[in-house]
Design an enzyme around this catalytic site. Sequence first.
Site: not given
Ligand code: FAD
Length: 362
Positions: A142, A320
């Site tokens: 966001s 949100c």
């Molecule tokens: P990844 O490496 O993709 O890991 C996520 C995956 O890890 C998950 O899909 C799940 O499989 C696994 N996982 C997660 N938690 C656990 C757990 N406790 N135990 C086991 N497995 C787990 N994020 C923000 O920080 N700020 C924002 O403003 C924001 N806005 C968003 C707006 C929208 C519309 C959406 C859809 C998401 C938003 N997000 C926001 C979330 C962001 O998109 C990511 O999903 C988040 O940062 C995690 O991504 P990553 O690549 O770090 O994690």
Amino acid sequence: MAYSEATVLAGGLVHIPILIGLVGFFQKFHAGITKRPGNPTLAEKKSPQPSVAQPSTAPKAVKKPAHPNVPVNTYKPKAPFEGTVTENYSLLQDGAIGRVNHITFDLSNGDPQLRYVEGQSIGIIPAGQDAKGKPHKIRLYSIASTRYGDNFQEKTVSLCVRQLQYEKDGETVDGVCSTYLCDIKPGDKVKITGPVGKEMLLPDDEDANIIMLATGTGIAPMRAYLRKMFEPTEREKNNWFFKGKAWLFMGAPKTANLLYDADFEHYKSQFPENLRYTKAISREEKNTKGGRMYIQDRVLEHADEIFALIENPKTHIYLCGLKGMEPGIDEAMTSAAKAKGLDWSELRPQLKKAGRWHVETY
Ligand code: FAD
Ligand code: A2P
């Protein structure tokens, strides 16, 4: 959550039965907020005016406002824009849990320039490759800045990012994109897509009422709204002088985890008639049942005032942050509505249809 075209397609297909259902809904309830027999509607209770738009005859299809001037997908995943990091700093105070950063990207030299409005999101493609040697998928974030950017130059976009960390098989796993974003440095180039999203847009009315329910980084769009409403330069630049009631409910685990708190306190001191700011500090405060204090507990405490605001057709509610808060908020609204003789399960879809109930959780 990773964003994919398949998700969008599936989302589109899912809407077909919803649209069909809505046509039936309109035919059945053509008189504004529906009520159960014996229950007065909000509108009946307060005034003869309906509190949601009234169709004079049953329409063939229900359309949401199209917002044709809102930019969407200027940069797509196959040809992203390369933004340059200008700032990346922690938003947390000493003693806070985890890592949450405010990150700003320069959008200059885009052709066309990536433009956005308050309430939209952008996609980030983290550098490197996944375990299969393929480019990482896009993650959505966001937008935390207004269209004018934090420095009002109209050439930057800012995010509020929490580093995802969880334990698996006794080891700490770092989220790919959130860790990448929290670690990047000024000068680094980052692949950006978008903007996307029309769910969280602000109404044009200067005297709208805006109730905001945020947990953690869910504050990002709310920060943009509050800047647009209360930053003097924003007010001048937009020629938009917010006159309604804004009410922010913010959930954080500790006081040190409150995000942009000093800014919001400042706005409150400058606009005491227009801004209320209610915090739920889950690990420092207890709810009436002795559990963690969540924003839904605060919603229950203020149910009467919230419902008095909802009766006004100019009131919008924005949710949100954590997906997990949705059932809690629903439960709180259900009891609050019941106390007023209303049925939240009927009222909520009507607010949604009227474009007054906005949800973006992840
Ligand atoms: P990844 O490496 O993709 O890991 C996520 C995956 O890890 C998950 O899909 C799940 O499989 C696994 N996982 C997660 N938690 C656990 C757990 N406790 N135990 C086991 N497995 C787990 N994020 C923000 O920080 N700020 C924002 O403003 C924001 N806005 C968003 C707006 C929208 C519309 C959406 C859809 C998401 C938003 N997000 C926001 C979330 C962001 O998109 C990511 O999903 C988040 O940062 C995690 O991504 P990553 O690549 O770090 O994690
Ligand atoms: P807690 O983690 O103490 O259970 P952050 O993203 O900075 O961790 O903040 C999220 C805030 O939302 C925290 O205070 C967290 O509380 C709270 N929270 C967690 N689960 C829910 C839920 N189901 N409903 C509402 N708030 C929640």
